[in-house]
Design an enzyme around this catalytic site. Structure first.
Site, mmCIF file in Angstrom:
data_model
loop_
_atom_site.group_PDB
_atom_site.id
_atom_site.type_symbol
_atom_site.label_atom_id
_atom_site.label_comp_id
_atom_site.label_asym_id
_atom_site.label_seq_id
_atom_site.Cartn_x
_atom_site.Cartn_y
_atom_site.Cartn_z
ATOM 1 N N ARG A 111 -2.349 6.459 9.630
ATOM 2 C CA ARG A 111 -2.235 5.995 8.247
ATOM 3 C C ARG A 111 -2.454 7.157 7.278
ATOM 4 O O ARG A 111 -2.388 8.316 7.669
ATOM 5 C CB ARG A 111 -3.217 4.863 8.002
ATOM 6 C CG ARG A 111 -2.942 3.663 8.931
ATOM 7 C CD ARG A 111 -3.780 2.466 8.577
ATOM 8 N NE ARG A 111 -3.469 1.312 9.418
ATOM 9 C CZ ARG A 111 -4.006 0.105 9.230
ATOM 10 N NH1 ARG A 111 -4.859 -0.103 8.255
ATOM 11 N NH2 ARG A 111 -3.679 -0.896 10.037
ATOM 12 N N LYS A 152 -6.853 6.605 12.032
ATOM 13 C CA LYS A 152 -7.201 7.122 10.715
ATOM 14 C C LYS A 152 -7.712 8.555 10.824
ATOM 15 O O LYS A 152 -8.502 8.870 11.721
ATOM 16 C CB LYS A 152 -8.263 6.239 10.052
ATOM 17 C CG LYS A 152 -7.786 4.813 9.793
ATOM 18 C CD LYS A 152 -8.877 3.958 9.152
ATOM 19 C CE LYS A 152 -8.380 2.553 8.865
ATOM 20 N NZ LYS A 152 -9.419 1.709 8.233
ATOM 21 N N LYS A 187 -4.663 0.841 14.841
ATOM 22 C CA LYS A 187 -4.531 1.796 13.745
ATOM 23 C C LYS A 187 -5.250 3.098 14.064
ATOM 24 O O LYS A 187 -6.185 3.138 14.871
ATOM 25 C CB LYS A 187 -5.089 1.181 12.462
ATOM 26 C CG LYS A 187 -6.540 0.727 12.559
ATOM 27 C CD LYS A 187 -6.928 -0.077 11.335
ATOM 28 C CE LYS A 187 -8.306 -0.725 11.496
ATOM 29 N NZ LYS A 187 -8.632 -1.615 10.388
ATOM 30 N N CYS A 215 -14.786 -3.537 -0.870
ATOM 31 C CA CYS A 215 -13.391 -3.808 -0.490
ATOM 32 C C CYS A 215 -12.848 -4.913 -1.391
ATOM 33 O O CYS A 215 -13.573 -5.517 -2.165
ATOM 34 C CB CYS A 215 -13.312 -4.215 0.970
ATOM 35 S SG CYS A 215 -14.043 -5.833 1.311
ATOM 36 N N CYS A 253 -13.765 -2.098 5.758
ATOM 37 C CA CYS A 253 -12.830 -1.302 4.951
ATOM 38 C C CYS A 253 -13.536 -0.406 3.940
ATOM 39 O O CYS A 253 -13.022 0.649 3.587
ATOM 40 C CB CYS A 253 -11.849 -2.223 4.221
ATOM 41 S SG CYS A 253 -10.703 -3.052 5.343
ATOM 42 N N CYS A 300 -15.990 -9.062 5.020
ATOM 43 C CA CYS A 300 -15.946 -9.398 6.445
ATOM 44 C C CYS A 300 -16.480 -8.189 7.210
ATOM 45 O O CYS A 300 -16.733 -7.130 6.616
ATOM 46 C CB CYS A 300 -14.515 -9.743 6.876
ATOM 47 S SG CYS A 300 -13.426 -8.310 7.020
ATOM 48 N N ARG A 308 0.856 -1.195 0.000
ATOM 49 C CA ARG A 308 0.000 0.000 0.000
ATOM 50 C C ARG A 308 0.888 1.239 0.000
ATOM 51 O O ARG A 308 1.833 1.342 0.777
ATOM 52 C CB ARG A 308 -0.913 -0.009 1.214
ATOM 53 C CG ARG A 308 -1.923 1.135 1.235
ATOM 54 C CD ARG A 308 -2.833 1.025 2.449
ATOM 55 N NE ARG A 308 -3.687 -0.152 2.365
ATOM 56 C CZ ARG A 308 -4.204 -0.769 3.423
ATOM 57 N NH1 ARG A 308 -3.930 -0.323 4.649
ATOM 58 N NH2 ARG A 308 -4.974 -1.824 3.268
ATOM 59 N N CYS A 316 -7.391 -11.208 0.525
ATOM 60 C CA CYS A 316 -7.531 -10.795 1.921
ATOM 61 C C CYS A 316 -7.731 -12.009 2.816
ATOM 62 O O CYS A 316 -8.667 -12.788 2.612
ATOM 63 C CB CYS A 316 -8.703 -9.829 2.075
ATOM 64 S SG CYS A 316 -8.966 -9.307 3.781
#
Length: 1471
Positions: free
Chosen positions: A1049, A1116, A1114, A1336, A1385, A1381, A980, A1342
């Protein structure tokens, strides 16, 4: 309801020992029952019912596909003495008869062979009658040709055919048609066994079998060899009606046998038939001779007195053997006008078959001594039944004229209407105007689109299937080869004409024209130059006012100037018999002809094929010639390789073959199925990707190119090992024998001996009983339990081993005394990936006994995961199945007791290391990544390092489409890495776009993914390419550091704001914020860049903000610019909302939001999505400081003990927003102002052109789910590459996965528009639903995905579009999102409609999100499959269309009407 096919199949079953049914090519087993015809279905049912034939036996039924050379089986069965029938249904007769000719000739001319072949003849779609073209081609094979029409006739003549074949020993081809106008009205009389037995007499069967077994000479066996020959005419008068020796003409004798059977049949049934039937007035001088269903229309007109001119008719039922005497015995002697009317639709020769027979008969003076009549050949065109009498009268009037035409058509000539002469491209010479793409099977269209895209108007496909014969492109290569030979010859003649005119000095040519024609002759075989010089020549030819006749001829054929791209399209059916199929002729011709062969056999069905009828390797066969271009390609594996192969094949001067893989089971399959099958075939080497170009050899280059990346990698590893061994042997010769023989000699024995000895010592050193612990685990829980049990066992002195079920050698399990299984539940009650092979063996074997083994099963599952009553069967299904015949042992104490081991008390277990431990011990994100990259024995990194690489922007993945197959082949997973790339604000330069485009082709899977957070993603990067990839990314001044991991991120911001004046300020803030919050470790540069500093920014090995353990999870950040909330600012940990002055000209500061986040876990109500709370307002100069302090509070107070509870949203909910504000302000040293007013209107992108600051333009294009790649007919990646080469502005990635070509000057806009149009990037004519959809990546890469997402959402949207168009919502914007899932995302929980994967093909459906991202949605229904989703949403959408208020959005509507309740906060999400 009966039909002719049912009748023929029933009779065949009743009177045969064996019935072969020939079904079409490429039948897919999964839909076989839905694809078969009436005849096949009838025979299958008889077989399933164990129905007896007239011999009181069960008839064998064997289904053979047309591509398996079915008639080769027939001969072997006949010579064994079996009574054999063949049934050829409607859907096969067009493809099988011609290729059967050699076999039929052998059957008919070798021995006494009783067999009947029932052929259902299909109706021509352009005419009103059946087409007997292929049947007529069988007239010289030595078989009887017998025709019937309609159901009753087919019943009767099917039986007569069998009786005739048994009595005479001659094979009979019984061809029949449905004759709809007759069959549906008549009551059909079934043939009972009593009638059948009187015609199929036992004495005849015995006699036939005796004859078959005898050694009677060929000329004594009934009527062999001469029975069918229409070319042999009796001209010796002594042979007529017996000669001096009393020998009868065998043909006449045969027909007398036929008449006897007809008489016997009439006696038994009352129904009368004749071999040749005369109808009408014996005194008439006009006669129609015909065969086929059309005769019934004419018969009605004659008998009904509806004809304007008297004529009679001869209807032929038995066409072979052909007896002139038998014919003339029926004909009136005054006949002077004859029309031979045939149902032969395709005019492949000037004169039709029966016409030639009739003309030859009248030339025989022994039978006809009168004046020769005028004989005309006539075919059916498109006609109206009621007007057939008038049509025939007109035809006879033509024969009375002074110059009558001899080639006639009843009705309209459809061949002329379709056109014999066409042009190149989509219109083809033979087929008229036929679009090859429209007529091809849907799944095969990508290859044809590529042909059209590459060669455009030069494309000529010689064997395009017409709309009246839609199906696989399986027209025989012989036919297409003939067409192309004629086309090549025509162009050669054209070139000769040009040569003559150029060399003819007597013809004065303008100098420019002479030069153009001369240049064209030099480059006529060059695709580009021939067109260029040809166009120049045409330009000057058109200027000549009085051209020479030779120039006129050239000008009239000016379409021949451009070199055509000549292609044949075939299927894998051509590979079963390369010599007979015509492929051999093309290959050996040396002509410049290209063949594209589409192989559609799925990889997973490769072993189901008959080994005796397996396909041949056309590629290998062709390469053996040495001068044939060969390529093996797969469009769903490498689009670029297909493109190169097609271009190289067409450029190559000589025959070319491109083998194209496109596996599918049925036309209903989705592209996901095709993709998965392709990947399996390519990855395993079943379908290798390669190109063989002999032209390169002449240039001194290697002609063979291997394009299969995985095969290339394994081959390189093998060669490296071989090279290392060779070098070692060269330096130490004494090791030669040991190295070369080690795998077969003493080393192997010594290793086994040592291993056995060590194992025995190990067992001897342990006091407790041995214990084997096997686990099946996808998420680590079952594995964790297994390892816990292993530690507990060892603490008690038990010799315990622990491993995955699939890693254990199943054949040794009977030696185990104690086994414990720990297994979790995957998908819909499936075994985990690392236990499936074990379960497959255990569940099917009968050779393994557990009678001497103690075992227990611990099944792990979530009873609340399947709340629906009908789904409860999936709960703990693997554990239950594994434990089906055992009693459940109690928990740990009972387990140890059962094993005979006393409980020793509490076991001190090692503390499980947390992610914080891992980070702390990693030395600022180094770990052992560098060492792992050097390990070439595996394509993976160790587990701890894979967690660290996330901080470097790298995820280790494997291709889940290939997991099972690679597991079965004992190979490690197909590991690769996702990389990424951080792009703050989503803004990159054209140079950076070009760099990413190139990197994706060189090191990734060829596609470029734009993420939901304005970053680039590369998929499919192999470990050995990681360093190179990261370096090249950094070289273009982008990086991957902190694109993932427990850090801040990529910072998002609005890429195309309404208020363009402030965008630059917001964008600069996003870059500044991203740089300020970036990790400072030098590990990134050490590992990936060899400590080379990027853009002059020195980094040091210290983390002033993060510390050694970084953040709990994480983090964001998003920056929104009202009125657009395209970044979904409330869905992020930290949000900034730009606040401007009243005139929207000046940026004043930001409203700050905190605590948003999407992720949750299914059925864990302690996890939930949450929208951010307002923290306050900050000024511009305070914004970076505020962001830092918010992040530091989360660093210090976030939950580090439970990663599912570690996001900022839980920190705020645990402590309150007021506490959080107070903590942030205490660190800031000042209080935040009160949030200011603003308004959001939507969270979608602004598609199309918008004008911004300084008269610069921005174009936002639709890129479905952010996947940039070339698709057949949609070369998006190529188009964007071309735009990047000329564009001077920006490429801006949107938060909804689309792309903005930004800052286009007014004068440059036309150039950009032209490229957008050329590459179809300007298309915005989509439904509002599709434009607002997002998914996603999910499968196959994934590791968290439970279901499809990116690959499936477009297919589901297409089905939803049919609903919204039906109810009138085509242009209504409705946000729809899908994830594989629950981690969120694609930010599904703020969508108006969301699908969240629960298991393969199963989704939870959420409704009621806010249109501009201001409200979470709510679970509407769980565990829905596609049909249930469509069923649930259709009435809701229909009601919305009817009852919505003005301006009411769908999300608001479903709440107002009570489908779901509004979600007021995150904690309320599950209520």
């Amino acid at each position: 309801m009966t039909s002719p096919e049912f009748a023929a199949a029933s009779v065949a079953y009743a009177v045969s020992n064996l019935v072969y049914v020939i079904e079409p090519n490429n039948l897919k087993s999964s839909v076989f029952k839905h694809s078969i015809g009436v005849a096949t279905d009838t025979l299958i049912k008889y077989k399933e019912q164990a129905k007896k034939n007239v011999f009181n036996e069960e008839t064998e039924v064997e289904i053979i596909h047309a591509n398996a050379d079915p008639f080769s089986n027939l001969y072997a069965s006949i010579v064994k003495g079996s009574l054999v029938s063949v049934v050829i249904p409607l859907n096969t007769s067009k493809t099988i008869l011609i290729q059967a000719i050699p076999h039929l000739y052998k059957i008919a001319n070798n021995r006494s062979t009783s067999t009947v072949i029932h052929v259902a003849v299909d109706r021509s779609h352009d005419n009103n009658v059946e087409d007997y073209t292929d049947v007529m081609a069988l007239r010289q094979t030595g078989c009887v040709l017998l025709h019937s029409s309609g159901t009753q006739e087919t019943w009767d003549l099917s039986l007569i055919a069998h009786a005739l074949s048994i009595k005479t020993g001659v094979p009979v081809i019984h061809f029949f048609d449905r004759d709809d106008n007759n069959s549906s009205k008549e009551k059909n009389n079934y043939l009972g066994n009593d009638v059948i037995k009187k015609l199929i007499e036992e004495a005849d069967i015995i006699k036939y079998k005796e004859t078959l077994a005898s050694t009677i000479k060929q000329n004594e066996r009934y009527f062999r060899s001469i029975v069918l020959s229409s070319d042999e005419h009796i001209t010796d008068e002594s042979k007529i009606n017996g000669g001096s020796n009393g020998i009868e003409n065998p043909k006449d004798s045969f027909l007398l046998t036929v008449d006897k059977i007809f008489v016997q049949f009439k006696k038994e049934t009352g129904r009368s038939y004749k071999a040749i039937e005369f109808i009408g007035d014996n005194k008439s001088d006009s006669l129609i001779i015909t065969i086929g269903s059309g005769s019934k229309h004419i018969k009605k007109h004659i008998q009904g007195g509806k004809i304007l001119q008297p004529f009679s008719m001869v209807n032929i039922r038995v066409y072979r053997p052909w007896s002139e005497k038998y014919l003339f015995d029926l004909l009136p002697k005054k006949i002077n006008k004859i029309i031979v009317l045939e149902q032969v639709v395709a005019r492949t020769t000037k004169w039709t078959p029966m016409y030639l027979d009739i003309v030859a008969a009248f030339q025989n003076h022994l039978y006809w001594t009168n004046k020769l009549p005028i004989i005309a050949s006539c075919q059916y065109g498109s006609f109206i039944v009621e007007s057939i009498g008038l049509e025939i009268t007109t035809l006879f009037q033509n024969l009375s004229s002074s110059e009558p035409r001899r080639n006639l058509v009843i009705g309209h000539d459809t061949q002329k209407e379709n056109g014999i002469n066409g042009v190149n491209g989509i219109t083809n010479d033979i087929n008229g105007k036929i679009d090859p793409i429209d007529n091809a099977p849907t799944l095969e269209k990508p290859y044809l689109k590529m042909l059209l895209e590459v060669f455009k108007d030069r494309l000529f496909i010689a064997n395009v299937t017409s709309k009246s014969n839609v199906g696989h492109l399986e027209s025989t290569p012989e036919f297409g080869f003939g067409v192309l030979l004629a086309k090549l010859q025509k162009r050669d003649e054209f070139a000769n004409a040009v040569t003559k005119i150029v060399k003819n000095t007597s013809v004065s040519l303008p100098e420019p024209l002479l030069k153009a024609l001369s240049q064209w002759l030099l480059y006529k075989d060059d695709s580009e130059q021939s067109k260029n010089f040809g166009n120049t020549a045409i330009e000057y030819l058109n200027k000549i006012k009085k051209p020479n006749p030779s120039l006129t001829i050239i000008n009239n054929q000016q379409n021949l100037f451009a070199k055509p791209a000549n292609w044949l399209i075939g299927s894998d059916s051509w590979a079963y018999d390369i010599g007979a199929s015509g492929v051999h002729h093309v290959i050996s011709s040396g002509k410049d002809i290209n063949i594209l062969i589409i192989d559609s056999q799925p990889y997973t069905t490769r072993t189901a094929a008959d080994p005796e009828k397996r396909k041949k390797d056309i590629g290998l066969y062709a390469m053996n010639y040495g001068d044939i271009y060969v390529a093996s390609v797969a469009i769903y594996s490498s689009y670029t390789q297909v493109l190169h192969a097609l271009m190289e094949a067409e450029k190559y001067k000589g025959p070319s073959i491109v083998l194209a893989y496109l596996p599918y089971y049925s036309e209903e399959d989705t592209t996901i199925t095709v993709l998965k099958e392709t990947k399996l075939a390519v990855d395993t080497g079943y379908w290798p990707l390669y190109r063989w170009n002999p032209a390169l050899e002449k240039e001194g280059k290697e002609p063979f190119t291997l394009d299969s990346e995985r095969i290339k990698s394994e081959l390189q590893s093998f060669l490296d090992r071989e090279n290392q061994l060779s070098q070692l042997i060269n330096t130490r010769p004494e090791l030669s024998e040991t190295l070369t023989n080690s795998l077969e000699s003493e080393v192997k024995l010594r290793q086994k001996s040592l291993a056995k000895s060590a194992y025995e010592k190990l067992l001897g050193g342990l006091s407790g009983p041995p214990l084997l612990i096997l686990f099946g685990s996808d998420n680590g829980n079952a594995e964790g339990l297994a390892k816990r049990l292993q530690k507990g066992a060892k603490a008690r002195g038990v010799n315990a081993r622990c491993m995955a079920m699939d890693d254990y050698p199943i054949e040794e399990i009977i030696t185990e005394k104690n086994i414990v299984f720990s297994v979790c539940t995957a998908g819909q009650g499936e075994f985990p990936q690392n236990a499936r092979e074990f379960w497959k063996t255990i569940s099917s074997t009968t050779e393994i006994s557990f009678s001497d083994t103690q075992f227990a099963v611990f099944g792990l599952g979530d009873s609340k995961y399947w709340p629906r009553e009908e789904d409860i069967i999936y709960y703990n299904k693997p554990g239950k199945e594994l434990f089906a015949r055992l009693e459940l042992l109690a928990w740990e104490p009972e387990l140890w007791k059962a094993l005979g081991v006393e409980l020793l008390g509490t076991v001190v277990e090692e503390r499980k290391k947390t992610d914080d431990d891992m980070k702390d011990e990693s030395n600022f994100l180094r770990g052992t990544i560098a060492e792992g990259l050097e390990d070439t024995s595996t394509g993976a990194l160790c587990e701890r390092d894979t967690k660290l690489t996330k901080f470097h922007g790298i995820y280790q993945q494997d291709d889940r489409d290939l997991r099972d197959e690679r597991k079965a082949q004992k190979l490690e997973k197909a590991y690769s890495f996702m990389v990424r790339v951080r792009v703050p604000g989503g803004v990159s330069t054209p140079k950076q776009w070009l760099a990413m485009d190139e990197i994706s082709d060189k090191h990734a899977n060829g596609s470029l993914k734009m993420t939901t957070r304005q970053a680039y993603q590369l998929h499919g990067v192999l470990k050995r390419n990681l360093r190179t990839t990261i370096r090249e990314i950094n070289k273009c001044l982008l990086d991957t550091l902190a694109a993932c991991g427990d850090v801040n991120r990529n910072v998002m911001c609005n890429p195309n704001p309404y208020i363009s004046e402030i965008h630059s300020q917001v964008f600069e803030f996003s870059k500044k914020l991203s740089a300020h919050l970036s990790p400072q470790t030098s590990a990134y540069h050490e590992i990936w860049l060899e400590d080379k500093i990027v853009a002059g920014q020195a980094v040091q090995d210290v983390e002033p903000l993060y510390g050694p353990t970084y953040l709990p999870r994480k983090f964001k950040i998003a920056i929104a610019t009202p009125p657009s909330n395209d970044v979904d600012v409330y869905a992020h940990d930290l949000g900034f909302i730009a606040i401007t002055d009243d005139h929207n000209k000046k940026l004043l500061g930001y409203n700050v939001t905190v605590g948003g986040g999407m992720g949750m876990t299914h059925n864990n109500k302690k996890t939930y999505p949450r929208l951010a709370d307002s923290l306050g307002f900050c000024k511009l100069d305070q914004a970076v400081d505020v962001a830092e302090k918010v992040m530091l509070v989360q660093r210090d107070f976030g939950d580090r003990t439970n990663r599912k509870h570690a996001r900022l949203k839980y920190t705020i909910d645990d402590r309150s927003i007021d506490w959080f504000r107070s903590e942030v302000e205490s660190r800031l040293g000042y209080k935040l102002e009160k949030s200011r007013e603003f308004q959001f209107k939507d969270n979608s992108d602004r598609f199309g052109w918008t004008k911004g600051l300084n008269d610069k333009w921005h174009f936002c294009m639709y890129i479905e789910n952010g996947r940039v790649k070339d698709f057949p007919g949609l070369p998006f990646k190529t188009g964007l590459r071309e735009i990047a080469k000329i564009h001077k502005g920006d490429f801006r990635l949107t938060p909804n996965q689309h792309l903005v070509i930004s800052n286009v000057p007014e004068k440059e806009k036309p150039k950009i528009e032209e490229l957008l149009k050329k590459y179809k990037l300007d298309n915005l004519q989509f439904t509002g639903l599709r434009l607002n959809s997002m998914a996603c990546v999910a499968l196959p890469t994934c590791g968290l995905a439970m279901a499809e997402s990116e690959r499936y959402l477009p297919l589901l949207v297409s089905k939803l579009e049919s609903i919204i168009e039906e109810v009138g919502l085509k242009n209504d914007a409705i946000t729809i999102r899908m994830t594989g899932c629950p981690n969120g995302c694609a930010r599904p929980y703020v969508a108006e409609i969301a699908f969240v994967g629960k298991a393969m093909g199963t989704y939870n459906v959420y409704l009621g999100g806010g249109f501009h991202g201001q409200r979470l949605n709510k679970l509407y229904k769980d565990n829905l499959k596609e049909d249930e989703i469509l069923k649930e949403l259709k009435p809701i959408l229909a009601r919305y269309a009817k009852e919505k208020l003005d301006g009411e959005r769908f999300g608001d509507f479903v709440i107002r009407t009570g489908y779901v309740k509004a979600t007021t906060c995150g904690k309320d999400f599950h209520s």
